[in-house]
Scaffold this motif. Structure first.
Motif, mmCIF file in Angstrom:
data_model
loop_
_atom_site.group_PDB
_atom_site.id
_atom_site.type_symbol
_atom_site.label_atom_id
_atom_site.label_comp_id
_atom_site.label_asym_id
_atom_site.label_seq_id
_atom_site.Cartn_x
_atom_site.Cartn_y
_atom_site.Cartn_z
ATOM 1 N N UNK A 1 0.475 14.085 6.337
ATOM 2 C CA UNK A 1 -0.978 14.142 6.262
ATOM 3 C C UNK A 1 -1.464 15.171 5.248
ATOM 4 N N UNK B 1 5.281 -10.711 -1.840
ATOM 5 C CA UNK B 1 5.205 -9.334 -1.367
ATOM 6 C C UNK B 1 5.112 -9.291 0.147
ATOM 7 N N UNK C 1 -6.644 5.411 6.277
ATOM 8 C CA UNK C 1 -6.216 6.801 6.373
ATOM 9 C C UNK C 1 -7.429 7.678 6.655
ATOM 10 N N UNK D 1 7.799 -7.592 2.724
ATOM 11 C CA UNK D 1 7.486 -6.532 3.673
ATOM 12 C C UNK D 1 7.905 -6.927 5.080
ATOM 13 N N UNK E 1 -6.434 0.931 1.989
ATOM 14 C CA UNK E 1 -5.588 2.031 2.457
ATOM 15 C C UNK E 1 -6.419 3.281 2.729
ATOM 16 N N UNK E 2 -7.310 3.595 1.801
ATOM 17 C CA UNK E 2 -8.098 4.816 1.920
ATOM 18 C C UNK E 2 -8.962 4.804 3.169
ATOM 19 N N UNK F 1 3.566 3.258 -1.488
ATOM 20 C CA UNK F 1 4.143 2.390 -0.462
ATOM 21 C C UNK F 1 5.448 1.777 -0.945
ATOM 22 N N UNK G 1 -1.118 -2.937 3.536
ATOM 23 C CA UNK G 1 -1.208 -3.312 2.141
ATOM 24 C C UNK G 1 -0.835 -4.783 1.954
ATOM 25 N N UNK H 1 -1.251 13.857 1.942
ATOM 26 C CA UNK H 1 -2.316 12.892 1.667
ATOM 27 C C UNK H 1 -3.567 13.638 1.201
#
Lengths: 370, 294, 246
Positions: B101, B268, A281, B272, A277-278, B228, A158, B104
């Protein structure tokens, strides 16, 4: 339950199936003459490579990597710049148009090496892999747990996506980079819709699959599988677990980087969407449904899902994604080894069937338990 | 590079408090779930999104005033969380990566489900007039609503702390967190504790969502940005309530200061990277849960 | 000087002192039994030796080298192997694969990428397989073995590793009489080539294998010597039986 009798685990049978698969994908240009379709199949090959890289890292190594897009995307940008610079001339046209539009007067120092095609491609492959080495070393030496690592990989993905999006003058931000001409190698243009481009991708997929298969069959591959189950035991046997984990993670990243380069060769475009991200994944979903412990299973999982998605088109996208999500839940809950695991179970139960004409037991065989 | 004026810097600090409160309230539900049940709930962002849509729906179709939408969103999303825990999560407790998972998958289902029901166009949540104005806080200027968020966050943290440290239920939760088998041997129904905790965590996410739906527009995809960030707070904090408060405060202020010194995006990225380095040296976070030695 | 020397080891977990000034010198090619009541700190000592935990203070030396601060794999590479109380084997891999991983002559990942079977492996495998009696189970997934077979698998793995010093934590727990006899025979044989430290509770077993016995109590050294000397020691009797011998 022994693993020997199950056809699924027989090495010759496995290589035979792989051979059939390689032959099948190599023969596609013979039957498909439409350039657009060929290009589309080649893109599926890229997805297959990505799914394979996830299978290596997650299935074999037990390292859930949700940020594979970092390697894929960074390499794609490197390749795109290489191709872009091919259409630039140092004297008459030194700066890509998008940079001029963003009021840049000189080519930034980090894009300079991309004047050279070889140098550009090398950097596109090496820089993401190097990042994986550094990131992996930091995380694995700290013995950060699996779920933590997964989240951190997502966070870094990200972060990179936002960085690229924001560095508009250097990366053209949300618009992405679209090189005006196809990749030129050794003097000739590589038509993305031609058979040569297809065979390069096909060759890449075959090479990577064979390499990965041999890797999993080596001592290294065995140690990696062992540390997936009990890293502490592996440590006590004398192996530097963090080093092995970093290696498999970096190798998987290299494969994703290769996929990124080939992808831009085919599509002639890159944007921050490659670091979505999608999408990252999604690679895990392909490998999960296909079978994370099976390299070929993961590849076929990618083909199946991406093929299905293209076929159903955009109108049913929301429904398709919903069903995919639901199916993925079912697979995770009931079929952790994916569809390949289902095949393994079926072949296993066939192997356990008694022979039709049972051979008589030899006399004097001791009873079980001695 | 701007010189370090006091006034804009102080402004950054105050804004940092607002950012911190957003991070915190987004993360508090997750903290509870991860700290107790050890589950990484990738659908957390979607719980937030559901909270926003619940408020929107209650407001548009039932005309419910905004302040009542807050507890209503809590309740609705808590029920959704309960259903998911009973139907899926509880079968995956000893498989943490698979839980990640599977959730998700849940997030995909929720996101697409909402898209199919409500459509992809943005929705807006109306708030009372008074919340829309700005107010001066020292040198800085903040919208009143941001102050409301800070206020609600403080209330929620206080309520959660009270629940977990002052009630019998909270004691049971802490016992189960530290040593599930032993707690069970004392007659604590770990199953029920997990179920209730998950529901509460989901509800808190819903509550956060009803606030975020005002700060940002309501979209089916709005939740993904929060997952996140929320996880980083939990990871850096270590899984305890205090840890999350500290982590949110720290990261919120750092993000604001970095943004003041460079720009938002680089801030950002820098943050991170800092977190990755921090985890290298302190993998268990700031204030980790004291678990029984195996 | 012994091959393994532990000097003034201290270990605290939070506020609790688990190891309290423990010292031990292990002579090469002997079998030292570490005994003591539950909670005496025997397993923690093993943890500290193998690097699983780091001591609060004190040193551990292996052949003169200070190994106190090294990580688990570095200590293992220097020749210390461990068998756990609860057998730790790779349940998803076959017995044969377990032995393969345990054969850790070569630990470099890059060299291991290029090889399938390291030299000397087959011979060692035959030796270990015949010793542990797992010949018919080579292709079975380790998770499907019986408890006794799992114990033997782990013993076999440690033999494949072939460390100079073996640490065994309650190796005969849950074994049948016949299996214990077998273990006694092979441990006595092992003494000729390796140094062993065995944590045990079963005094009958200890009598059959130990060259020397060390008694721990409350994280500290209590007594050391041949088993007959230990059994006669009044301090030991007090700790185990709770009363001084009349």
């Amino acid at each position: 339950m022994t693993t020997k009798q199950n056809l699924y685990h027989s090495k010759p049978a496995q290589w035979a199936v792989y051979g059939l698969f390689f032959a099948a994908i190599a023969l596609i240009p013979v039957f498909v003459t439409d350039g657009f379709l060929l290009n589309q199949f080649a893109v599926y090959g890229i997805y297959g490579m990505l799914a394979l890289s996830i299978s290596l890292c997650w299935g074999f190594g037990g390292i859930l990597n949700l940020g594979q897009g970092i390697a894929f995307g960074l390499a794609a940008y490197g390749m795109a710049m290489t191709m872009q610079m091919q259409s630039q001339d140092p004297d008459s046209n030194p700066i890509p148009p998008f940079m001029l539009n963003n009021s840049l007067e000189h080519l930034p120092w980090f894009w300079q090496p991309f004047w050279s095609t070889g140098g550009g491609i090398l950097l596109a492959l090496v820089v993401p892999t190097l990042f994986y080495v550094v990131f992996g070393t930091l995380m694995f030496r700290a013995r950060v747990s699996g779920p933590f690592f997964a989240i951190m990989s997502l966070a870094m993905l990200s972060a990179f996506a936002t960085l690229i999006l924001d560095m508009q003058p250097y990366t053209n931000g949300a618009n992405g980079i679209s090189p005006p001409a196809p990749l030129s190698l050794f003097g000739t243009d590589l038509d993305p819709y031609g058979t040569t481009a297809y065979w390069i991708v096909c060759g890449g997929l075959v090479a990577v699959t064979v390499g990965a298969k041999l890797l999993t069959q080596s001592k290294f591959g065995l140690v990696v599988q062992a540390l997936r189950g009990d890293p502490e035991r592996v440590r006590f046997l004398g192996y530097n677990v963090a080093l092995y984990e970093t290696c498999i993670y970096a190798i998987s990243g290299f494969i994703a980087a290769l996929a990124g380069c080939l992808w831009v060769m085919l599509i002639q475009y890159v944007s921050p969407a490659q670091l979505d991200t999608t999408f990252s994944i999604g690679m895990v979903i392909w490998a999960g449904i296909g079978g994370r412990l099976s390299l070929l299973g993961a590849i076929l999982g990618a083909f199946l899902i991406q093929g299905g998605q293209s076929y159903l088109g955009d109108q049913f996208l929301a429904t398709w994604l919903l069903m995919l999500g639901a199916f993925f839940i079912v697979v995770v809950r009931f079929l952790p080894k994916g569809l390949a695991g289902l095949l393994e179970m079926i072949l296993g139960s066939i192997a356990r069937q008694p022979a039709k004409h049972a051979r008589p037991e030899p006399a004097g065989l001791p009873a079980a338990g001695e | 590079m701007t010189s370090l004026d006091i006034a804009p810097f102080a402004n950054a600090l105050v804004l940092g408090a607002s950012i911190a409160s957003i991070w915190l309230i987004a993360a508090i539900g997750l903290t509870i779930i991860y700290g107790t049940v050890g589950v990484i709930n990738m659908a957390h962002g979607e719980f937030i999104m559901l909270g926003a849509y619940t408020s929107y729906a209650l407001q548009s179709f039932l005309g419910l005033p905004f302040l009542l939408c807050l507890p209503a969103s809590f309740a609705v999303v808590a029920l959704v969380g309960l259903a998911i825990e009973r139907g899926l999560i509880r079968y995956l407790y000893n498989r943490p990566l698979d839980t990640l998972l599977a959730t998700w998958g849940v997030s995909l289902v929720l996101m697409q489900g909402v898209r199919l029901i409500f459509g992809s166009d943005p929705k807006y949540i109306a708030v009372p007039e008074i919340f829309q104005s700005n107010v001066e806080v020292g040198f800085a200027s903040l919208s009143v609503f941001r102050l409301v968020v800070i206020g609600v966050t403080a209330l929620v943290v206080a309520a959660t702390a009270w629940l977990f440290y002052r009630t019998r239920f909270g004691m049971q939760v802490r016992a189960v967190m530290q040593n599930k088998e032993m707690a069970a041997s004392f007659g604590i129904n770990a199953d029920r504790v997990y179920m209730t905790t998950f529901a509460i965590g989901a509800g808190l996410a819903g509550l956060a969502g009803s606030l975020f739906g005002v700060l940002a527009i309501v979209l089916p995809t709005m939740g993904t940005a929060y997952v996140v960030q929320a996880f980083l707070v939990v990871v850096v904090g270590g899984g305890t309530l205090l840890g999350s408060v500290a982590a949110a405060g720290l990261t919120g202020e750092l993000q604001s200061v970095f943004a003041f010194l460079t720009n938002d995006t680089f801030a950002r990225f820098l943050l991170y990277v800092l977190i990755v380095v921090f985890l290298r040296f302190r993998p268990r976070g700031l204030f980790a849960v004291a678990k029984a030695r195996r | 000087m012994g091959v393994l020397e532990i000097r003034d080891l201290h270990k605290s977990f939070g506020g609790t002192k688990v190891i309290n000034g423990f010292s031990l010198e292990v002579t090469e090619l002997t079998l030292c039994c570490l005994v003591g009541p539950n909670g005496a700190g025997k397993t923690t000592t093993m943890d500290l030796i193998t690097g699983r935990q780091k001591p609060t203070s004190g040193t551990i030396t292996l052949r003169g080298d200070n190994i106190t601060a090294l990580s688990e794999h570095e200590i293992a590479q220097r020749g210390i192997g461990r068998k756990f109380q609860v057998p730790a084997v790779f349940r998803e891999l076959s017995v044969r694969q377990n032995f393969e991983v345990a054969y850790s002559r070569e630990v470099n990942p890059f060299r291991n990428m290029l090889r399938r079977r390291p030299p000397g492996f087959s011979a060692k495998l035959d030796e270990v397989v015949s010793l542990t009696g797992l010949k018919d189970r080579l292709d079975v997934e380790a998770g499907f073995l019986s408890h006794g077979e799992t114990q033997w698998l782990e013993i076999g793995m440690v033999l494949m590793q072939n460390p100079a010093i073996l640490l065994l934590d309650e190796p005969v727990a849950g074994m049948t009489e016949a299996e214990i006899e077998k273990t006694i025979v092979f441990l006595n044989r092992l003494k000729r080539t390796n140094t062993l430290i065995v944590v045990e509770h079963d005094m009958g077993f200890v009598r059959q294998i130990a060259d020397v016995v060390t008694v721990m109590h409350m994280g500290a050294f209590l007594a050391h010597g041949k088993l007959s000397e230990i059994e006669a020691d009044p301090r030991v009797r007090e700790v185990y039986l709770g009363e001084p011998e009349v």
